[in-house]
Motif scaffolding. Structure first.
Motif, mmCIF file in Angstrom:
data_model
loop_
_atom_site.group_PDB
_atom_site.id
_atom_site.type_symbol
_atom_site.label_atom_id
_atom_site.label_comp_id
_atom_site.label_asym_id
_atom_site.label_seq_id
_atom_site.Cartn_x
_atom_site.Cartn_y
_atom_site.Cartn_z
ATOM 1 N N VAL A 83 49.255 40.246 43.132
ATOM 2 C CA VAL A 83 48.685 38.908 43.019
ATOM 3 C C VAL A 83 49.289 38.316 41.754
ATOM 4 O O VAL A 83 49.222 38.922 40.686
ATOM 5 C CB VAL A 83 47.146 38.972 42.909
ATOM 6 C CG1 VAL A 83 46.561 37.590 42.691
ATOM 7 C CG2 VAL A 83 46.548 39.633 44.142
ATOM 8 N N VAL A 92 42.487 33.610 40.345
ATOM 9 C CA VAL A 92 43.196 34.024 41.560
ATOM 10 C C VAL A 92 43.537 32.778 42.370
ATOM 11 O O VAL A 92 42.660 31.976 42.689
ATOM 12 C CB VAL A 92 42.341 35.003 42.392
ATOM 13 C CG1 VAL A 92 43.029 35.336 43.705
ATOM 14 C CG2 VAL A 92 42.044 36.262 41.596
ATOM 15 N N ARG A 137 42.612 39.533 34.639
ATOM 16 C CA ARG A 137 43.296 39.389 35.931
ATOM 17 C C ARG A 137 42.881 40.508 36.877
ATOM 18 O O ARG A 137 42.557 40.267 38.045
ATOM 19 C CB ARG A 137 44.813 39.386 35.720
ATOM 20 C CG ARG A 137 45.313 38.123 35.075
ATOM 21 C CD ARG A 137 46.771 38.170 34.705
ATOM 22 N NE ARG A 137 47.219 36.858 34.218
ATOM 23 C CZ ARG A 137 48.342 36.643 33.606
ATOM 24 N NH1 ARG A 137 49.200 37.635 33.393
ATOM 25 N NH2 ARG A 137 48.660 35.432 33.196
ATOM 26 N N VAL A 141 40.665 40.072 40.468
ATOM 27 C CA VAL A 141 41.139 40.606 41.749
ATOM 28 C C VAL A 141 40.113 41.601 42.288
ATOM 29 O O VAL A 141 39.792 41.602 43.482
ATOM 30 C CB VAL A 141 42.534 41.249 41.599
ATOM 31 C CG1 VAL A 141 42.930 42.018 42.848
ATOM 32 C CG2 VAL A 141 43.575 40.178 41.287
#
Length: 189
Positions: A83, A92, A137, A141
């Motif tokens: 991602v 995201v 991050r 996710v």
């Protein structure tokens, strides 16, 4: 002028060789098929049955929230494991939601499977900041995968910050590739 002459001859010979279509059947000429098209699988889109190769498994298909099928391989979604993020951002992007939904559904249907989300940052910024950004991050996710059915115990996170770049260059292309979170399957059914 003399230095450009060999380059011109080389370019001319190359173009002549590329223009030759005598070895290619007419049915395979690009000009015969009209406009060029990009395979849907390269764009992250479902691949219609008529475009799937003979080796592609047809049995494993998951439904996205809008009921559009996402193609799966025999052991779960493997086509999208990274991602990517914008600079200094841990949100995201919507384009990665279908893949994260598929990972979440796969984990929900395989309770013994486990993944590790590895958060990464590019080399710019202090190491401590990059470690925190990689953590955010990875956590975002993780939350997306859990919200799509995975159990909390199936998904753990790890921040790598800038320590494991995918590309080692010092340009925007490399930095963009390194601003990511990777879904790593540790244990599968």
């Amino acid at each position: 002028m003399r230095a450009t002459l060999p380059a011109t001859l080389l370019l001319s010979a190359l173009l002549t060789a590329c223009a030759s279509t005598s070895d290619i059947p007419v049915s395979k000429h690009i000009s015969q098929s009209g406009a060029l098209r990009v395979h849907p699988g390269l764009l992250g889109q479902p691949v219609p049955a008529e475009l799937q190769g003979e080796g592609a498994p047809a049995s494993a298909v998951a439904k996205a929230t809008d009921d559009a099928p996402i193609k799966m391989d025999e052991t779960g979604l493997r086509t999208q494991r990274s991602v990517y993020f914008d600079l200094d951002n841990a949100a995201v992007k919507a384009e990665f939601e279908p893949a994260l939904q598929a990972h979440g559904r796969y984990l929900a249907s395989h309770p013994a499977a486990q993944v590790r989300i590895e958060g990464n940052a590019d080399e710019r910024g202090p190491a401590g900041y990059n470690a925190r950004l990689g953590q955010k991050r990875a956590d975002n996710v993780r939350q997306a995968i859990i919200s799509n059915g995975a159990a909390e115990k199936q998904v753990r996170i790890k921040s790598l910050g800038e320590l494991r770049p995918k590309l080692k260059g010092h340009d925007e292309e490399s930095w963009a590739e390194n601003r990511r979170a990777d879904v790593v399957y540790e244990k599968e059914d």
